[in-house]
Design a protein around this motif. Structure first.
Motif, PDB file in Angstrom:
ATOM      1  N   PRO A  33       1.101  -1.268   0.061  1.00 22.64           N
ATOM      2  CA  PRO A  33       0.125  -0.034  -0.116  1.00 22.64           C
ATOM      3  C   PRO A  33       0.805   1.316  -0.085  1.00 22.64           C
ATOM      4  CG  PRO A  33       0.127  -1.102   2.018  1.00 22.64           C
ATOM      5  CD  PRO A  33       0.796  -2.014   1.279  1.00 22.64           C
ATOM      6  N   ALA A  34      -0.044   2.410  -0.180  1.00 23.26           N
ATOM      7  CA  ALA A  34       0.920   3.599  -0.358  1.00 23.26           C
ATOM      8  C   ALA A  34       1.706   4.037   0.764  1.00 23.26           C
ATOM      9  CB  ALA A  34      -0.096   4.714  -0.692  1.00 23.26           C
ATOM     10  N   ILE A  35       0.980   3.937   1.983  1.00 24.39           N
ATOM     11  CA  ILE A  35       1.634   3.934   3.390  1.00 24.39           C
ATOM     12  C   ILE A  35       1.257   3.030   4.278  1.00 24.39           C
ATOM     13  CG2 ILE A  35       1.912   5.351   5.350  1.00 24.39           C
ATOM     14  CD1 ILE A  35       3.602   6.642   3.171  1.00 24.39           C
ATOM     15  N   SER A  36       1.811   1.874   4.457  1.00 25.03           N
ATOM     16  CA  SER A  36       1.455   0.939   5.309  1.00 25.03           C
ATOM     17  C   SER A  36       1.904   0.982   6.727  1.00 25.03           C
ATOM     18  CB  SER A  36       2.250  -0.448   4.696  1.00 25.03           C
ATOM     19  OG  SER A  36       3.707  -0.136   4.925  1.00 25.03           O
ATOM     20  N   CYS A  37       2.439   2.016   7.151  1.00 25.18           N
ATOM     21  CA  CYS A  37       2.837   2.299   8.538  1.00 25.18           C
ATOM     22  C   CYS A  37       2.092   3.401   9.032  1.00 25.18           C
ATOM     23  CB  CYS A  37       4.128   2.229   8.706  1.00 25.18           C
ATOM     24  SG  CYS A  37       4.713   2.573  10.527  1.00 25.18           S
ATOM     25  N   PRO A  38       1.049   3.299   9.909  1.00 26.13           N
ATOM     26  CA  PRO A  38       0.068   4.431  10.406  1.00 26.13           C
ATOM     27  C   PRO A  38       1.213   5.553  11.187  1.00 26.13           C
ATOM     28  CG  PRO A  38       0.028   2.582  11.821  1.00 26.13           C
ATOM     29  CD  PRO A  38       0.645   2.228  10.461  1.00 26.13           C
ATOM     30  N   THR A  39       2.430   4.809  11.718  1.00 24.76           N
ATOM     31  CA  THR A  39       3.378   5.827  12.490  1.00 24.76           C
ATOM     32  C   THR A  39       3.855   6.683  11.629  1.00 24.76           C
ATOM     33  OG1 THR A  39       3.728   4.113  14.237  1.00 24.76           O
ATOM     34  CG2 THR A  39       5.347   5.901  13.924  1.00 24.76           C
ATOM     35  N   ASN A  83       6.968  11.383  12.508  1.00 24.30           N
ATOM     36  CA  ASN A  83       6.993  10.214  13.306  1.00 24.30           C
ATOM     37  C   ASN A  83       7.473   9.200  12.434  1.00 24.30           C
ATOM     38  OD1 ASN A  83       5.965  11.101  15.617  1.00 24.30           O
ATOM     39  ND2 ASN A  83       3.750  10.457  15.111  1.00 24.30           N
ATOM     40  N   ILE A  84       8.658   8.169  13.074  1.00 23.62           N
ATOM     41  CA  ILE A  84       9.138   7.052  12.475  1.00 23.62           C
ATOM     42  C   ILE A  84       9.215   6.154  13.344  1.00 23.62           C
ATOM     43  CG2 ILE A  84      11.470   7.904  12.429  1.00 23.62           C
ATOM     44  CD1 ILE A  84      11.775   6.916   9.542  1.00 23.62           C
ATOM     45  N   HIS A  85       9.440   4.571  13.181  1.00 24.83           N
ATOM     46  CA  HIS A  85       9.724   3.665  14.097  1.00 24.83           C
ATOM     47  C   HIS A  85      11.291   3.708  14.311  1.00 24.83           C
ATOM     48  CE1 HIS A  85       5.713   1.689  13.768  1.00 24.83           C
ATOM     49  NE2 HIS A  85       5.807   1.528  14.948  1.00 24.83           N
ATOM     50  N   PHE A  86      11.744   3.103  15.360  1.00 24.08           N
ATOM     51  CA  PHE A  86      13.304   3.017  15.455  1.00 24.08           C
ATOM     52  C   PHE A  86      13.768   1.968  14.345  1.00 24.08           C
ATOM     53  CE2 PHE A  86      12.327   3.995  19.697  1.00 24.08           C
ATOM     54  CZ  PHE A  86      13.041   5.251  20.019  1.00 24.08           C
ATOM     55  N   MET A  87      15.105   2.098  13.959  1.00 19.95           N
ATOM     56  CA  MET A  87      15.503   1.264  12.978  1.00 19.95           C
ATOM     57  C   MET A  87      15.246  -0.205  13.108  1.00 19.95           C
ATOM     58  SD  MET A  87      19.436   1.806  11.236  1.00 19.95           S
ATOM     59  CE  MET A  87      19.181   3.376  10.982  1.00 19.95           C
ATOM     60  N   THR A  88      15.559  -0.527  14.654  1.00 17.34           N
ATOM     61  CA  THR A  88      15.896  -1.985  14.734  1.00 17.34           C
ATOM     62  C   THR A  88      14.307  -2.362  15.032  1.00 17.34           C
ATOM     63  OG1 THR A  88      16.193  -1.176  17.028  1.00 17.34           O
ATOM     64  CG2 THR A  88      18.120  -1.643  15.946  1.00 17.34           C
ATOM     65  N   ALA A  89      13.463  -1.783  14.918  1.00 21.67           N
ATOM     66  CA  ALA A  89      11.991  -2.319  14.807  1.00 21.67           C
ATOM     67  C   ALA A  89      11.651  -3.209  13.473  1.00 21.67           C
ATOM     68  CB  ALA A  89      10.990  -1.154  15.202  1.00 21.67           C
ATOM     69  N   HIS A  90      12.628  -2.683  12.607  1.00 20.88           N
ATOM     70  CA  HIS A  90      12.636  -3.317  11.388  1.00 20.88           C
ATOM     71  C   HIS A  90      11.123  -3.219  10.667  1.00 20.88           C
ATOM     72  CE1 HIS A  90      16.380  -5.010  11.548  1.00 20.88           C
ATOM     73  NE2 HIS A  90      16.108  -5.676  12.806  1.00 20.88           N
ATOM     74  N   CYS A  91      10.296  -1.811  10.907  1.00 21.49           N
ATOM     75  CA  CYS A  91       9.272  -1.543  10.121  1.00 21.49           C
ATOM     76  C   CYS A  91       9.569  -1.371   8.709  1.00 21.49           C
ATOM     77  CB  CYS A  91       8.531  -0.517  10.590  1.00 21.49           C
ATOM     78  SG  CYS A  91       7.385   0.247   9.672  1.00 21.49           S
ATOM     79  N   VAL A  92       8.999  -2.337   7.768  1.00 15.27           N
ATOM     80  CA  VAL A  92       8.995  -2.256   6.261  1.00 15.27           C
ATOM     81  C   VAL A  92       9.116  -0.925   5.823  1.00 15.27           C
ATOM     82  CG1 VAL A  92       8.385  -2.845   4.271  1.00 15.27           C
ATOM     83  CG2 VAL A  92       8.299  -4.626   5.787  1.00 15.27           C
ATOM     84  N   ASP A  93       7.903  -0.076   6.134  1.00 17.27           N
ATOM     85  CA  ASP A  93       7.773   1.101   5.802  1.00 17.27           C
ATOM     86  C   ASP A  93       8.934   2.087   6.030  1.00 17.27           C
ATOM     87  OD1 ASP A  93       6.005   1.912   3.558  1.00 17.27           O
ATOM     88  OD2 ASP A  93       5.030   3.300   4.695  1.00 17.27           O
ATOM     89  N   CYS A  94       9.288   1.999   7.247  1.00 16.91           N
ATOM     90  CA  CYS A  94       9.878   3.048   8.004  1.00 16.91           C
ATOM     91  C   CYS A  94      11.450   2.898   7.734  1.00 16.91           C
ATOM     92  CB  CYS A  94       9.919   3.309   9.597  1.00 16.91           C
ATOM     93  SG  CYS A  94       8.371   3.737  10.244  1.00 16.91           S
ATOM     94  N   ASN A  95      11.901   1.717   7.622  1.00 17.52           N
ATOM     95  CA  ASN A  95      13.278   1.485   7.011  1.00 17.52           C
ATOM     96  C   ASN A  95      13.531   1.631   5.872  1.00 17.52           C
ATOM     97  OD1 ASN A  95      14.250   1.127   9.478  1.00 17.52           O
ATOM     98  ND2 ASN A  95      14.589  -0.937   9.535  1.00 17.52           N
ATOM     99  N   ALA A  96      12.382   1.217   4.874  1.00 16.59           N
ATOM    100  CA  ALA A  96      12.456   1.664   3.322  1.00 16.59           C
ATOM    101  C   ALA A  96      12.764   3.022   3.316  1.00 16.59           C
ATOM    102  CB  ALA A  96      11.263   1.067   2.595  1.00 16.59           C
ATOM    103  N   TYR A  97      11.980   3.918   3.914  1.00 16.28           N
ATOM    104  CA  TYR A  97      11.999   5.341   3.908  1.00 16.28           C
ATOM    105  C   TYR A  97      13.417   5.808   4.069  1.00 16.28           C
ATOM    106  CZ  TYR A  97      11.003  10.242   5.241  1.00 16.28           C
ATOM    107  OH  TYR A  97      11.152  11.565   5.156  1.00 16.28           O
ATOM    108  N   ARG A  98      13.994   5.334   5.313  1.00 22.37           N
ATOM    109  CA  ARG A  98      15.202   5.743   5.479  1.00 22.37           C
ATOM    110  C   ARG A  98      16.361   5.370   4.369  1.00 22.37           C
ATOM    111  NH1 ARG A  98      13.925   3.543  10.796  1.00 22.37           N
ATOM    112  NH2 ARG A  98      14.111   5.275  12.418  1.00 22.37           N
TER     113      ARG A  98
END
Length: 257
Positions: free
Chosen positions: A158-164, A170-185
């Motif tokens: 999906p376009a934005i799969s992470c609500p955070t 807002n963004i998840h910590f890197m080691t949370a391995h959130c697909v969307d957040c780490n792809a953004y990084r």
């Protein structure tokens, strides 16, 4: 009184099993112990005060137990990561030695007449193949699948799969391995930076392989090597799609050497 051990905290269970209070921010997870002090498989979820009451501890002792459990978890993760990295490093060194007569990546790349990125990519793919073979060997014969007959894996991202991440700032910590957040990084990083974070254990193997494939197919590259080959692991495919979306890559390049 029952004996307990603090296992940590969770936000997946938000109702206290002792007092019944609901919609807490999270609960303390306590493992029940048998007469010998060993975990018997039971888990209880309490608010902090109720955890102290149930176990006969003070709130401070509960908090100390939570901290110790988190420290133990982080240490276990670090040990597992170090073991995985050591195993991979040994395989790569042996692979370079077998194919190019030296265990040193830079010297092997010189002898091969290619970049270290391309050569390490080929070696890592060889390591992955060995891992897959080992995993397949552990399966029951009836569970084995003829990979040659498999259709390409399609992953709908999906376009934005992470609500955070969808919330500005807002963004998840890197080691949370959130697909969307780490792809953004990773979409904002270069190859050397991603490899550095991967080697330090912040990016997973799947994330690293996804980035390298997205990088290899984002332009005409003559050092892409094996990274240009389409991945078959669903998680890697999902991350590749997310990286391309965040990097505004409409489609992979037709030519990737």
């Amino acid at each position: 009184m029952k004996a307990y051990k603090v296992k940590g905290t969770t936000d997946e269970v938000t109702d206290c099993e002792l007092c019944g209070k609901a919609e807490l921010k999270g609960t303390v997870v306590l493992a029940t112990l048998d007469a010998d002090g060993n975990e018997d498989g039971g888990l209880c979820y309490f608010g902090t005060s109720c955890a102290a009451k149930a176990a006969g501890w003070t709130v401070q002792e509960v908090n100390a137990g939570v901290k110790a459990a988190k420290d133990e978890y982080r240490e276990r993760q670090r040990a597992e990561r170090d073991a995985m990295w050591a195993a991979q490093s040994k395989f790569l060194a042996d692979w370079y030695l077998e194919h190019y007569g030296t265990a040193d990546l830079h010297e092997a790349a010189k002898r091969a007449g290619m970049s270290t990125v391309r050569l390490s990519g080929e070696a890592i793919r060889a390591y992955r193949e060995v891992q897959r073979a080992a995993e397949a060997a552990e399966l029951e014969p009836a569970a084995l699948v003829d990979e040659s007959a498999e259709e390409p894996v399609a992953i709908d991202v999906p376009a934005i799969s992470c609500p955070t991440l969808a919330e500005p700032g807002n963004i998840h910590f890197m080691t949370a391995h959130c697909v969307d957040c780490n792809a953004y990084r990773m979409a904002k990083m270069d190859v050397d930076t991603v490899e550095s974070w991967y080697r330090s254990g912040h990016f997973s193997q799947d994330e690293y392989e996804a980035y390298m494939h997205a990088w290899a197919t984002s332009a005409y590259r003559y050092t892409a090597g094996g990274w240009a080959v389409e991945p078959t692991i669903p998680k890697v495919i999902e991350i590749v799609a997310a990286i391309r979306r965040h990097a505004s890559i409409a489609a992979p390049a037709v030519l990737a050497a």
